[in-house]
Design a protein around this motif. Structure first.
Motif, PDB file in Angstrom:
ATOM      1  N   ILE A 123       0.828  -1.214   0.000  1.00 53.15           N
ATOM      2  CA  ILE A 123       0.000   0.000   0.000  1.00 53.15           C
ATOM      3  C   ILE A 123       0.861   1.262   0.000  1.00 53.15           C
ATOM      4  CG2 ILE A 123      -1.714   1.302   1.378  1.00 53.15           C
ATOM      5  CD1 ILE A 123      -2.945  -1.065  -0.047  1.00 53.15           C
ATOM      6  N   TRP A 124       2.130   1.152   0.384  1.00 55.51           N
ATOM      7  CA  TRP A 124       3.018   2.315   0.335  1.00 55.51           C
ATOM      8  C   TRP A 124       2.989   2.962  -1.040  1.00 55.51           C
ATOM      9  CZ3 TRP A 124       8.455   1.662   2.977  1.00 55.51           C
ATOM     10  CH2 TRP A 124       8.290   1.378   4.329  1.00 55.51           C
ATOM     11  N   ALA A 125       2.816   2.149  -2.089  1.00 52.80           N
ATOM     12  CA  ALA A 125       2.849   2.656  -3.464  1.00 52.80           C
ATOM     13  C   ALA A 125       1.691   3.599  -3.774  1.00 52.80           C
ATOM     14  CB  ALA A 125       2.852   1.488  -4.461  1.00 52.80           C
ATOM     15  N   ILE A 126       0.642   3.563  -2.987  1.00 53.53           N
ATOM     16  CA  ILE A 126      -0.435   4.544  -3.168  1.00 53.53           C
ATOM     17  C   ILE A 126      -0.497   5.538  -2.011  1.00 53.53           C
ATOM     18  CG2 ILE A 126      -1.848   3.169  -4.732  1.00 53.53           C
ATOM     19  CD1 ILE A 126      -3.607   2.432  -2.353  1.00 53.53           C
ATOM     20  N   SER A 127      -0.043   5.129  -0.840  1.00 53.90           N
ATOM     21  CA  SER A 127      -0.063   6.030   0.309  1.00 53.90           C
ATOM     22  C   SER A 127       0.894   7.205   0.106  1.00 53.90           C
ATOM     23  CB  SER A 127       0.296   5.273   1.589  1.00 53.90           C
ATOM     24  OG  SER A 127       0.328   6.136   2.702  1.00 53.90           O
ATOM     25  N   TYR A 128       2.104   6.916  -0.353  1.00 52.19           N
ATOM     26  CA  TYR A 128       3.067   8.006  -0.520  1.00 52.19           C
ATOM     27  C   TYR A 128       2.591   9.039  -1.545  1.00 52.19           C
ATOM     28  CZ  TYR A 128       7.065  10.862  -1.395  1.00 52.19           C
ATOM     29  OH  TYR A 128       7.868  11.961  -1.559  1.00 52.19           O
ATOM     30  N   PRO A 129       2.203   8.615  -2.767  1.00 47.93           N
ATOM     31  CA  PRO A 129       1.759   9.650  -3.713  1.00 47.93           C
ATOM     32  C   PRO A 129       0.514  10.399  -3.247  1.00 47.93           C
ATOM     33  CG  PRO A 129       1.682   7.471  -4.752  1.00 47.93           C
ATOM     34  CD  PRO A 129       2.254   7.312  -3.380  1.00 47.93           C
ATOM     35  N   ALA A 130      -0.418   9.702  -2.600  1.00 53.22           N
ATOM     36  CA  ALA A 130      -1.614  10.382  -2.099  1.00 53.22           C
ATOM     37  C   ALA A 130      -1.223  11.422  -1.058  1.00 53.22           C
ATOM     38  CB  ALA A 130      -2.596   9.365  -1.509  1.00 53.22           C
ATOM     39  N   GLU A 147      -6.855  12.436  -2.043  1.00 52.73           N
ATOM     40  CA  GLU A 147      -7.591  11.515  -1.165  1.00 52.73           C
ATOM     41  C   GLU A 147      -7.231  10.090  -1.581  1.00 52.73           C
ATOM     42  OE1 GLU A 147      -9.517   9.599   1.514  1.00 52.73           O
ATOM     43  OE2 GLU A 147      -9.426  11.787   1.637  1.00 52.73           O
ATOM     44  N   ILE A 148      -6.797   9.282  -0.639  1.00 54.02           N
ATOM     45  CA  ILE A 148      -6.280   7.949  -0.968  1.00 54.02           C
ATOM     46  C   ILE A 148      -7.349   7.045  -1.597  1.00 54.02           C
ATOM     47  CG2 ILE A 148      -6.632   6.920   1.309  1.00 54.02           C
ATOM     48  CD1 ILE A 148      -3.788   5.601   0.833  1.00 54.02           C
ATOM     49  N   THR A 149      -8.612   7.295  -1.295  1.00 53.11           N
ATOM     50  CA  THR A 149      -9.662   6.476  -1.914  1.00 53.11           C
ATOM     51  C   THR A 149      -9.806   6.771  -3.403  1.00 53.11           C
ATOM     52  OG1 THR A 149     -11.321   8.076  -1.181  1.00 53.11           O
ATOM     53  CG2 THR A 149     -10.971   6.118   0.214  1.00 53.11           C
ATOM     54  N   ALA A 150      -9.329   7.930  -3.850  1.00 50.38           N
ATOM     55  CA  ALA A 150      -9.363   8.243  -5.284  1.00 50.38           C
ATOM     56  C   ALA A 150      -8.433   7.320  -6.063  1.00 50.38           C
ATOM     57  CB  ALA A 150      -8.982   9.696  -5.525  1.00 50.38           C
ATOM     58  N   LEU A 151      -7.498   6.714  -5.365  1.00 46.93           N
ATOM     59  CA  LEU A 151      -6.552   5.793  -5.990  1.00 46.93           C
ATOM     60  C   LEU A 151      -7.024   4.346  -5.850  1.00 46.93           C
ATOM     61  CD1 LEU A 151      -3.247   7.481  -4.766  1.00 46.93           C
ATOM     62  CD2 LEU A 151      -4.505   7.879  -6.879  1.00 46.93           C
ATOM     63  N   TRP A 152      -8.332   4.154  -5.912  1.00 46.90           N
ATOM     64  CA  TRP A 152      -8.917   2.821  -5.678  1.00 46.90           C
ATOM     65  C   TRP A 152      -8.362   1.736  -6.591  1.00 46.90           C
ATOM     66  CZ3 TRP A 152     -11.537   0.470  -9.564  1.00 46.90           C
ATOM     67  CH2 TRP A 152     -12.040   1.275 -10.590  1.00 46.90           C
TER      68      TRP A 152
END
Length: 165
Positions: free
Chosen positions: A86-93, A99-104
Motif C-alpha cells: 500500500i506504500w505505493a499509493i499512500s506516498y503519492p496520495a 484523497e487515498i480512496t481516489a486511488l482505488w
C-alpha cells in the motif's frame, strides 16, 4: 489469548477459514486506510516497521517449542506485507494531497499483486520462505509486499503514461 497470539493472529483473524492469509491481507486494508487518514504515509511507514518487528517477536513466542515454524493462523506477516504494498499509493496520495480512496485501482492492484506474490513465491520470496524461524516467516511477506508495490508503481505508470488515463 496471549499478547503474542493476539499480534500473530491479528486479533484472531488468522483463525478464519478458508485462506487465513487472504483474510489477514483483507484485514490489513482498513487498518492501512485508518493509519493513512490519521498520519499519512509517515504513520503507515512507521506502523509497517513496528508491525514487522512485533511480528517477528510474536511469531517467535507463538511457535516456541513447536515443530511448525509457520502455522497458517499467523497472519501478522500478511499485514506487514500488505501495508508495504500500500506504500505505493499512500506516498503519492500523501505527497500530492490526493484523497487515498481516489486511488482505488491501486488498492485493488496492491491486494491482488501481494496475494499473487505471497502464494506464488517467486525468486526472493521463495528464498525467504525457506528460511527457518520467525524472520523467515515475516520476510517472505515483506519481500512479496515490496514486489507488489513495484507492480503497483509499474501499473500506475502504464495506466497514466501509456494509456493516458
Amino acid at each position: 489469548m496471549t499478547l503474542a497470539s493476539m499480534i500473530a493472529t491479528v486479533g484472531g483473524t488468522g483463525y478464519l477459514r478458508p485462506a487465513p492469509g487472504t483474510w489477514g491481507s483483507l484485514a490489513a486494508l482498513p487498518l492501512a486506510y485508518g493509519l493513512h487518514q490519521l498520519g499519512g504515509f509517515p504513520l503507515l511507514a512507521i506502523a509497517t516497521v513496528i508491525c514487522t518487528v512485533l511480528g517477528i517477536w510474536a511469531t517467535a513466542e507463538v511457535t516456541r517449542g513447536k515443530t511448525n515454524h509457520d502455522p497458517s493462523e499467523i497472519v501478522v506477516d500478511e499485514v506487514a506485507g500488505q501495508w508495504l504494498a500500500i506504500w505505493a499509493i499512500s506516498y503519492p496520495a500523501w505527497s500530492k494531497g490526493i484523497e487515498i480512496t481516489a486511488l482505488w485501482p491501486g488498492w485493488i492492484a496492491a491486494f491482488v499483486l501481494f496475494r499473487l506474490f505471497d502464494i506464488w513465491k517467486p525468486g526472493p520470496v521463495g528464498w525467504a520462505d525457506r528460511k527457518e524461524g520467525p524472520v523467515g516467516v515475516m520476510m517472505d511477506d515483506v519481500i512479496a509486499g515490496f514486489l507488489a508495490a513495484l507492480g503497483v508503481i509499474a501499473l500506475a505508470g502504464f495506466s497514466h503514461g501509456v494509456l493516458g488515463l
